[in-house]
Design a protein around this motif. Sequence first.
Motif, mmCIF file in Angstrom:
data_model
loop_
_atom_site.group_PDB
_atom_site.id
_atom_site.type_symbol
_atom_site.label_atom_id
_atom_site.label_comp_id
_atom_site.label_asym_id
_atom_site.label_seq_id
_atom_site.Cartn_x
_atom_site.Cartn_y
_atom_site.Cartn_z
ATOM 1 N N ARG A 20 0.798 -1.212 0.000
ATOM 2 C CA ARG A 20 0.000 0.000 0.000
ATOM 3 C C ARG A 20 0.836 1.269 0.000
ATOM 4 N NH1 ARG A 20 -4.780 -1.295 4.442
ATOM 5 N NH2 ARG A 20 -5.786 -2.982 3.304
ATOM 6 N N LEU A 21 2.073 1.214 0.514
ATOM 7 C CA LEU A 21 2.867 2.414 0.675
ATOM 8 C C LEU A 21 3.486 2.841 -0.648
ATOM 9 C CD1 LEU A 21 4.680 1.663 4.050
ATOM 10 C CD2 LEU A 21 2.627 3.022 3.673
ATOM 11 N N GLY A 22 3.279 4.126 -1.000
ATOM 12 C CA GLY A 22 3.888 4.695 -2.191
ATOM 13 C C GLY A 22 5.154 5.454 -1.833
ATOM 14 N N LEU A 23 5.649 6.294 -2.786
ATOM 15 C CA LEU A 23 6.907 7.009 -2.575
ATOM 16 C C LEU A 23 6.810 7.972 -1.404
ATOM 17 C CD1 LEU A 23 9.780 7.663 -3.447
ATOM 18 C CD2 LEU A 23 8.838 9.324 -5.079
ATOM 19 N N PHE A 24 5.714 8.750 -1.347
ATOM 20 C CA PHE A 24 5.578 9.714 -0.253
ATOM 21 C C PHE A 24 5.545 9.010 1.096
ATOM 22 C CE2 PHE A 24 2.911 12.123 2.721
ATOM 23 C CZ PHE A 24 3.634 13.303 2.792
ATOM 24 N N GLY A 25 4.777 7.931 1.198
ATOM 25 C CA GLY A 25 4.701 7.200 2.459
ATOM 26 C C GLY A 25 6.044 6.628 2.866
ATOM 27 N N THR A 26 6.836 6.165 1.874
ATOM 28 C CA THR A 26 8.150 5.618 2.173
ATOM 29 C C THR A 26 9.104 6.709 2.630
ATOM 30 O OG1 THR A 26 7.797 3.941 0.463
ATOM 31 C CG2 THR A 26 10.038 4.221 1.253
ATOM 32 N N VAL A 27 9.080 7.881 1.960
ATOM 33 C CA VAL A 27 9.923 9.009 2.379
ATOM 34 C C VAL A 27 9.574 9.428 3.804
ATOM 35 C CG1 VAL A 27 10.464 11.448 1.964
ATOM 36 C CG2 VAL A 27 10.326 9.852 0.050
ATOM 37 N N MET A 28 8.280 9.481 4.099
ATOM 38 C CA MET A 28 7.852 9.857 5.445
ATOM 39 C C MET A 28 8.284 8.813 6.473
ATOM 40 S SD MET A 28 6.366 12.813 5.658
ATOM 41 C CE MET A 28 7.757 13.293 4.620
ATOM 42 N N ALA A 29 8.281 7.525 6.073
ATOM 43 C CA ALA A 29 8.737 6.475 6.983
ATOM 44 C C ALA A 29 10.218 6.644 7.302
ATOM 45 C CB ALA A 29 8.484 5.091 6.376
ATOM 46 N N VAL A 30 11.022 6.995 6.283
ATOM 47 C CA VAL A 30 12.452 7.220 6.492
ATOM 48 C C VAL A 30 12.675 8.425 7.396
ATOM 49 C CG1 VAL A 30 14.633 7.773 5.368
ATOM 50 C CG2 VAL A 30 13.077 6.154 4.296
ATOM 51 N N MET A 31 12.064 9.558 7.046
ATOM 52 C CA MET A 31 12.267 10.787 7.820
ATOM 53 C C MET A 31 11.699 10.646 9.233
ATOM 54 S SD MET A 31 11.682 13.807 4.997
ATOM 55 C CE MET A 31 12.457 15.022 6.058
ATOM 56 N N GLY A 32 10.553 9.988 9.355
ATOM 57 C CA GLY A 32 9.961 9.783 10.669
ATOM 58 C C GLY A 32 10.799 8.891 11.545
#
Length: 456
Positions: A20-32
């Motif tokens: 379900r996770l796209g690019l934005f969700g993955t970037v947010m997971a990294v930064m978070g």
Amino acid sequence: MTMIENSEGQAAQGRGLERRLGLFGTVMAVMGGIIGAGIFINPYLVADRVHTSALILGAWVAGGLIALVGGFIYAELAARLPVVGGQYAYLREALHPALAFLYGWVLLLVIQTGGMAAVAVTFARYFLELTQWQINASLVAASALALLTVINCLGVRAGSRVQSAMTLAAIAAIGLLEVFSFFRGGPSQISWRPVLDQPVSMSLVFTFGAAMTPVLFAYGGWQTSSFLAGEVRDPRKTLPRGLVLGVLGVIAVYTSVNFVYVRALGPAGLAGTMTPASTVMRMLLGPRGGSLIAAGIAFSAFGFLGQSMLTAPRVYFAMAEDRVFFRGVAWIDPRTHVPVIAILLQGVWAIVIALTGTYAQVVNYVVAMDSLFFGLTAVCLLVLRRRAEQAGSPAIEFRVPGHPWTTLLFIAAEWIVVASTFGHDPRHSLIGLGIAIAGLPAYYLWRAKNKGATET
């Protein structure tokens, strides 16, 4: 239920987990996973060890570059093995299943849950500062952990939305700090001379290395998004891009906010405060500024906890699928498509640590164990590259720039942190190592038990 395929076309661990996770969700997971309470605390440690503006800011830039190399390494590993478990799977496939088990064992008992408990208490203290409630901080921390455990049991999308919102709130708070600093701040306290605080020597190298320890700890967390490889849409493309973009974003945030700290306080002033963000905001806006940044710190800590809850249970899930852990941990909720038992296991243990107060001791040896496995995971890339070359495998879309030299540099940097931690705090570092070694008999007992069950 869906079936996740690994790089060899076989069924991978993680049956039933939705992508379900796209690019934005993955970037947010990294930064978070990176932006937590550390950026609001660790800068004073850096300034206490090196004493010029250039060295302080240089340490944060150097730490960001090391984290970026780590992001490159984990991006290629994710592209080569886009399976559930991330770091666990890399160690299992490239080195040995027992080593992968030890990583998952230490992750559960020390690294992830201990760090989560400490951050939860940090959140609780700033939350109570804002609300003025007369409640025990440990109870607030446990409540936050319980709430996020429930949210993540509801599904990947629910957990990632909470984490993304909190990460954006933390970045917004840092942005406000920077804007007010430049528009309402006094004269700059930055001085570019002298560049060094002592002559060039091995002593300077070791001193700078000591300053890098809290920096690298603050940058830690980007690797946890690799645990979600099996749940990312088109992981071979999305996860490498998300890792690199996320780390670059954090480098920009960390370097700029430390520039603000040094500009407002100077090296000596920064070294003299354990809460530089609150100190700067009180200078600029008075008590309201302190409350505002306290809210930002609380949001940041809560967002970090959300990301931690979302990712690491996939490692325990993968261990259960390998039959070297409790089999029930691999159960997938047919409605939410998440490993509910794995999430609950981690949440409960983190709550126990928060309530008993042992989290402060655990954090002291988190660094040694985390950096040890960072270096070992980078070794996996050397092994997998050699195997691919020997097998004549087709080229993948992402490769680490400057490999093998950049990879070797990353390994050396992480293991220098390990050596430094053992040198500064041998007692707690040895406790962490002892916990890791204690996992070996557990691994072989589980393997023997399941081998016997298979034969019967």
